[in-house]
Design a protein around this motif. Structure first.
Motif, short mmCIF file in Angstrom:
data_model
loop_
_atom_site.label_atom_id
_atom_site.label_comp_id
_atom_site.label_asym_id
_atom_site.label_seq_id
_atom_site.Cartn_x
_atom_site.Cartn_y
_atom_site.Cartn_z
N HIS A 57 -17.35 -39.87 -45.76
CA HIS A 57 -18.54 -39.17 -46.24
C HIS A 57 -19.36 -40.04 -47.18
O HIS A 57 -18.80 -40.85 -47.92
CB HIS A 57 -18.14 -37.91 -47.03
CG HIS A 57 -17.44 -36.88 -46.23
ND1 HIS A 57 -18.10 -35.96 -45.45
CD2 HIS A 57 -16.12 -36.60 -46.10
CE1 HIS A 57 -17.22 -35.16 -44.88
NE2 HIS A 57 -16.00 -35.53 -45.24
N ASP A 69 -20.01 -43.15 -43.12
CA ASP A 69 -21.07 -42.53 -42.34
C ASP A 69 -20.51 -41.87 -41.08
O ASP A 69 -21.22 -41.61 -40.12
CB ASP A 69 -22.17 -43.53 -41.99
CG ASP A 69 -21.67 -44.69 -41.15
OD1 ASP A 69 -20.47 -44.73 -40.79
OD2 ASP A 69 -22.49 -45.57 -40.84
N ALA A 71 -18.92 -38.87 -41.21
CA ALA A 71 -18.87 -37.42 -41.44
C ALA A 71 -20.13 -37.01 -42.21
O ALA A 71 -20.86 -37.86 -42.72
CB ALA A 71 -17.60 -37.08 -42.23
N PRO A 72 -20.38 -35.71 -42.34
CA PRO A 72 -21.59 -35.25 -43.02
C PRO A 72 -21.69 -35.77 -44.45
O PRO A 72 -20.70 -35.93 -45.15
CB PRO A 72 -21.44 -33.72 -43.03
CG PRO A 72 -20.51 -33.42 -41.92
CD PRO A 72 -19.57 -34.59 -41.84
N ASP A 73 -22.93 -36.03 -44.86
CA ASP A 73 -23.24 -36.39 -46.24
C ASP A 73 -22.86 -35.19 -47.10
O ASP A 73 -23.14 -34.04 -46.74
CB ASP A 73 -24.74 -36.67 -46.35
CG ASP A 73 -25.17 -37.21 -47.69
OD1 ASP A 73 -24.70 -36.70 -48.73
OD2 ASP A 73 -26.02 -38.11 -47.71
N SER A 77 -23.74 -29.89 -50.26
CA SER A 77 -22.57 -29.13 -49.79
C SER A 77 -22.55 -27.71 -50.33
O SER A 77 -22.24 -26.76 -49.62
CB SER A 77 -21.27 -29.83 -50.19
OG SER A 77 -21.13 -31.05 -49.53
N ARG A 80 -25.03 -25.62 -48.42
CA ARG A 80 -24.73 -25.39 -47.00
C ARG A 80 -23.51 -24.50 -46.77
O ARG A 80 -23.45 -23.78 -45.77
CB ARG A 80 -24.49 -26.73 -46.29
CG ARG A 80 -25.72 -27.55 -46.12
CD ARG A 80 -25.52 -28.73 -45.17
NE ARG A 80 -24.42 -29.60 -45.49
CZ ARG A 80 -24.49 -30.68 -46.27
NH1 ARG A 80 -25.63 -31.01 -46.82
NH2 ARG A 80 -23.43 -31.44 -46.48
N THR A 100 -11.71 -32.56 -34.87
CA THR A 100 -12.15 -33.22 -36.10
C THR A 100 -11.27 -34.42 -36.45
O THR A 100 -10.07 -34.43 -36.13
CB THR A 100 -12.17 -32.23 -37.29
OG1 THR A 100 -12.76 -32.89 -38.42
CG2 THR A 100 -10.77 -31.76 -37.65
#
Length: 141
Positions: A57, A69, A71-73, A77, A80, A100
Motif C-alpha cells: 500500500h 503500488d 494494493a489500494p492507497d 481509508s 471509504r 486477495t
C-alpha cells in the motif's frame, strides 16, 4: 516473497488463541479487544516496513520513500470504509475476496504454506489490529 516478508515481522503476535469475533456482512463491528486502539501506535505499525503494509500500500507517509503500488492507497481509508469494514480486511481479507494477496493477519485455520514460526499464531495481535484500525479511520482525505 510474501512468506519471506512475514518472517521478518517484528513482535510476532504473542497470543496463540484468537479472541472471538462476529462478522456482520462485510464487517466485524465490535473491537477485538473490547476497547478502541491507539492511532499513534497504529500509524507506527503501518509505516514500519517489516509490518508489510507499505510494501503493498501507499498512503500519506511522506517520510517513507518507497511505498507499494499493488494494493489500494490508504489515503481516505476512513472515508471509504467503516471501522468494522477495516477490521475485517485486516483480520481476514480473504472473506471478502478469495483471490486477495493480502495476508490474513488474525486467522489460523485453513491457511496454506505457513512457515513454522507462524503456525498456530496470528501475524498481528488483537491489540495491533485495533491500533491499525484506529489509525486508518483517521485517514479521511
Amino acid at each position: 516473497m510474501i512468506a519471506g516478508v512475514l518472517l521478518a515481522l517484528p513482535g510476532l503476535a504473542a497470543a496463540t488463541e484468537l479472541r472471538g469475533y462476529s462478522v456482520d456482512g462485510d464487517a466485524i463491528p465490535q473491537s477485538l479487544t473490547g476497547r478502541a486502539g491507539d492511532a499513534t501506535r497504529g500509524r507506527a505499525l503501518v509505516v514500519e516496513r517489516s509490518s508489510t503494509c507499505i510494501l503493498c500500500h501507499s498512503g500519506p507517509f511522506p517520510e517513507q520513500k518507497f511505498q507499494g503500488d499493488l494494493a489500494p492507497d490508504l489515503s481516505g481509508s476512513g472515508r471509504r470504509w467503516s471501522e468494522g469494514q477495516l477490521r475485517l480486511r485486516l483480520v481476514d481479507a480473504s472473506r471478502l475476496n478469495a483471490e486477495t494477496i493480502m495476508p490474513s493477519y488474525y486467522r489460523l485455520d485453513g491457511l496454506q504454506r505457513v512457515g513454522a514460526v507462524w503456525r498456530d499464531k496470528p501475524i498481528l495481535s488483537a491489540e495491533q489490529i485495533e491500533d491499525i484500525v484506529a489509525y486508518l479511520v483517521t485517514l479521511r482525505e
